[in-house]
Design a protein around this motif. Structure first.
Motif, PDB file in Angstrom:
ATOM      1  N   SER A  79      -3.391  -8.189 -15.660  1.00 25.57           N
ATOM      2  CA  SER A  79      -3.004  -8.733 -14.356  1.00 25.57           C
ATOM      3  C   SER A  79      -3.330  -7.722 -13.268  1.00 25.57           C
ATOM      4  CB  SER A  79      -1.499  -9.003 -14.348  1.00 25.57           C
ATOM      5  OG  SER A  79      -1.042  -9.176 -13.019  1.00 25.57           O
ATOM      6  N   PRO A  80      -3.739  -8.175 -12.083  1.00 29.82           N
ATOM      7  CA  PRO A  80      -3.963  -7.245 -10.967  1.00 29.82           C
ATOM      8  C   PRO A  80      -2.663  -6.759 -10.328  1.00 29.82           C
ATOM      9  CG  PRO A  80      -4.487  -9.487 -10.290  1.00 29.82           C
ATOM     10  CD  PRO A  80      -4.124  -9.556 -11.749  1.00 29.82           C
ATOM     11  N   ILE A  81      -1.501  -7.217 -10.797  1.00 28.73           N
ATOM     12  CA  ILE A  81      -0.224  -6.765 -10.226  1.00 28.73           C
ATOM     13  C   ILE A  81       0.110  -5.382 -10.796  1.00 28.73           C
ATOM     14  CG2 ILE A  81       2.258  -7.226 -10.019  1.00 28.73           C
ATOM     15  CD1 ILE A  81       1.504 -10.246 -10.392  1.00 28.73           C
ATOM     16  N   ARG A  82       0.133  -4.388  -9.931  1.00 29.95           N
ATOM     17  CA  ARG A  82       0.408  -3.006 -10.364  1.00 29.95           C
ATOM     18  C   ARG A  82       1.847  -2.596 -10.091  1.00 29.95           C
ATOM     19  NH1 ARG A  82      -3.268  -3.688 -12.720  1.00 29.95           N
ATOM     20  NH2 ARG A  82      -5.405  -3.662 -11.999  1.00 29.95           N
ATOM     21  N   ASP A  83       2.375  -3.069  -8.956  1.00 28.27           N
ATOM     22  CA  ASP A  83       3.692  -2.597  -8.502  1.00 28.27           C
ATOM     23  C   ASP A  83       4.545  -3.763  -8.027  1.00 28.27           C
ATOM     24  OD1 ASP A  83       2.740   0.213  -8.517  1.00 28.27           O
ATOM     25  OD2 ASP A  83       1.554  -0.466  -6.794  1.00 28.27           O
ATOM     26  N   ILE A  84       5.848  -3.604  -8.195  1.00 33.19           N
ATOM     27  CA  ILE A  84       6.792  -4.570  -7.625  1.00 33.19           C
ATOM     28  C   ILE A  84       7.879  -3.775  -6.902  1.00 33.19           C
ATOM     29  CG2 ILE A  84       8.437  -6.423  -8.095  1.00 33.19           C
ATOM     30  CD1 ILE A  84       6.758  -7.137 -10.563  1.00 33.19           C
TER      31      ILE A  84
END
Ligand code: MLT
Ligand code: MN
Ligand code: ZN
Length: 299
Positions: A79-84
Motif C-alpha cells: 500500500s502507498p499508505i506510510r503514515d497515519i
C-alpha cells in the motif's frame, strides 16, 4: 503537496444509518442537493507516491477503494499508505485502523494521550507492533514522517472521547485528547483541526494568515441536535463549536486572514450540507468552503 478529503462527515457519516433528519432524509431519497459523505479523513502526499492519512475512519476501506492514489501497487501486497496521524481517539478517527491489519508496514503517530487509548484497547494489538509502529509526538514537537511530510501537533479545546465519558466530562479544556495538526512539505503548510470546542488566543495566533485550514464544521448552531430531536447535548458539550453566530467559527475565522477555509467533520444535522441552503450561502458569502468526499487540493 496533494491533499484529498477521503471523507468529510462527522461520526456516523451522512446519511447516518439510523437517521431521518432533514439532510439524511434528502440523502436517502437521492436528492441532488446533498452528497453522500463518509467520515472525515484526509490523505496527504508530498510526492504522490507516499501517503499520510490524517485520521483513519471506520469508512477507510470504502475510501481507499474509490481513491486511485491509495490503491495497492508494486509488490503482490503493498500500500502507498506510510503514515497515519491521529488527532483524537474518537471512534471516527481510529476505528478504521482495525481494517488496516493485513501485516502491511506503516506508522501511527499521535499525542501520548491518544496512543494511550490504543494501548488500553487490546483489540488494537491485532496491529502487530513489529510491523505497525506507534510513535507519540509531543505538543510543539515537529516530526518528519516516512512519507516525507512534516507534522506538528498542538492542543485544542476539546474533551476525552465519548466512550470514556462517565457522567459529565470537562468539555472545553485544552488537552492532548484533541489536537490540531500543522502539516508542512515543500515550503507549503496547512492545518487540520476536525474537532475544536473554542478558538482561543493560542489557536487564533497559530492559524492567523494560514494558506489553508480545514476546520470543525460539525454543527451549524450549538443547540442543533437538541432542536432537531437527534440528541440531548449541545455542540460545545460534545467538543465542537458551532459554525454560525457571533461567537461561531465562521465569524471568528473570517477575521484571521486565512487563504482558504474548508469545513469538514460535518454532522448530518448541519443545514450547510444542503447545496443552495441559506446556511450554505452564508458560508460561501464568507468565502469559506464545505468539504466533500474526493475533494482534491494542490498546495
Ligand atoms: C465526536 O466528534 O464528537 C465523536 O466522534 C462522537 C462519536 O464518536 O460519535
Ligand atoms: Mn468525531
Ligand atoms: Zn441525520
Amino acid at each position: 503537496m496533494r491533499i484529498i478529503a477521503l471523507g468529510s462527515a462527522a461520526g456516523g457519516g451522512s446519511p447516518q444509518w439510523n437517521c431521518r433528519c432533514r439532510v439524511c432524509d434528502l440523502a436517502w431519497n437521492g436528492d441532488s442537493r446533498v452528497s453522500r459523505r463518509t467520515q472525515a479523513s484526509l490523505a496527504v502526499s508530498a510526492n504522490e507516491e507516499d501517503w499520510c492519512l490524517l485520521n483513519c475512519s471506520p469508512d477507510i476501506r470504502e475510501q481507499i477503494s474509490v481513491c486511485n492514489w491509495l490503491k495497492p501497487r508494486g509488490k503482490l501486497r503493498g500500500s502507498p499508505i506510510r503514515d497515519i496521524v491521529l488527532t483524537s481517539g474518537e471512534v471516527d478517527h481510529v476505528g478504521g485502523l482495525l481494517s488496516l491489519r493485513e501485516n502491511e508496514p506503516y506508522s501511527i503517530f499521535g499525542s501520548a494521550e491518544v496512543l494511550e487509548l490504543l494501548e488500553a484497547n487490546q483489540v488494537y494489538e491485532v496491529l502487530d507492533r513489529r510491523v505497525v509502529s506507534r510513535q507519540a509526538i509531543a505538543s510543539g514537537e515537529t516530526v518528519t514522517l516516512g512519507s516525507g511530510i512534516t507534522v506538528e501537533l498542538f492542543q485544542v479545546q476539546g474533551k476525552a472521547p465519548l466512550y470514556l465519558e462517565r457522567g459529565a466530562p470537562t468539555a472545553g479544556a485544552a488537552s492532548d485528547f484533541t489536537v490540531g495538526a500543522r502539516i508542512a512539505a515543500q515550503h507549503k503548510t496547512f492545518f487540520y483541526i476536525p474537532g475544536c470546542a473554542a478558538i482561543d488566543e493560542d489557536l487564533a495566533g497559530r492559524i492567523r494568515g494560514a494558506q489553508l485550514v480545514f476546520f470543525d464544521g460539525t454543527l451549524w448552531t450549538d443547540d442543533e441536535m437538541i432542536a432537531s430531536g437527534t440528541g440531548r447535548k449541545t455542540g460545545r458539550r460534545m467538543g465542537h463549536m458551532p459554525v454560525s453566530g457571533a461567537d461561531g467559527s465562521l465569524h471568528t475565522l473570517s477575521s484571521l486572514g486565512i487563504g482558504r477555509l474548508i469545513y469538514t467533520h460535518i454532522n448530518n444535522t448541519n443545514p450547510m450540507l444542503i447545496d443552495g441552503s441559506p446556511e450554505r450561502r452564508d458560508v460561501e458569502a464568507a468565502k469559506a468552503e464545505v468539504a466533500f468526499d474526493g475533494m482534491e487540493i494542490i498546495l
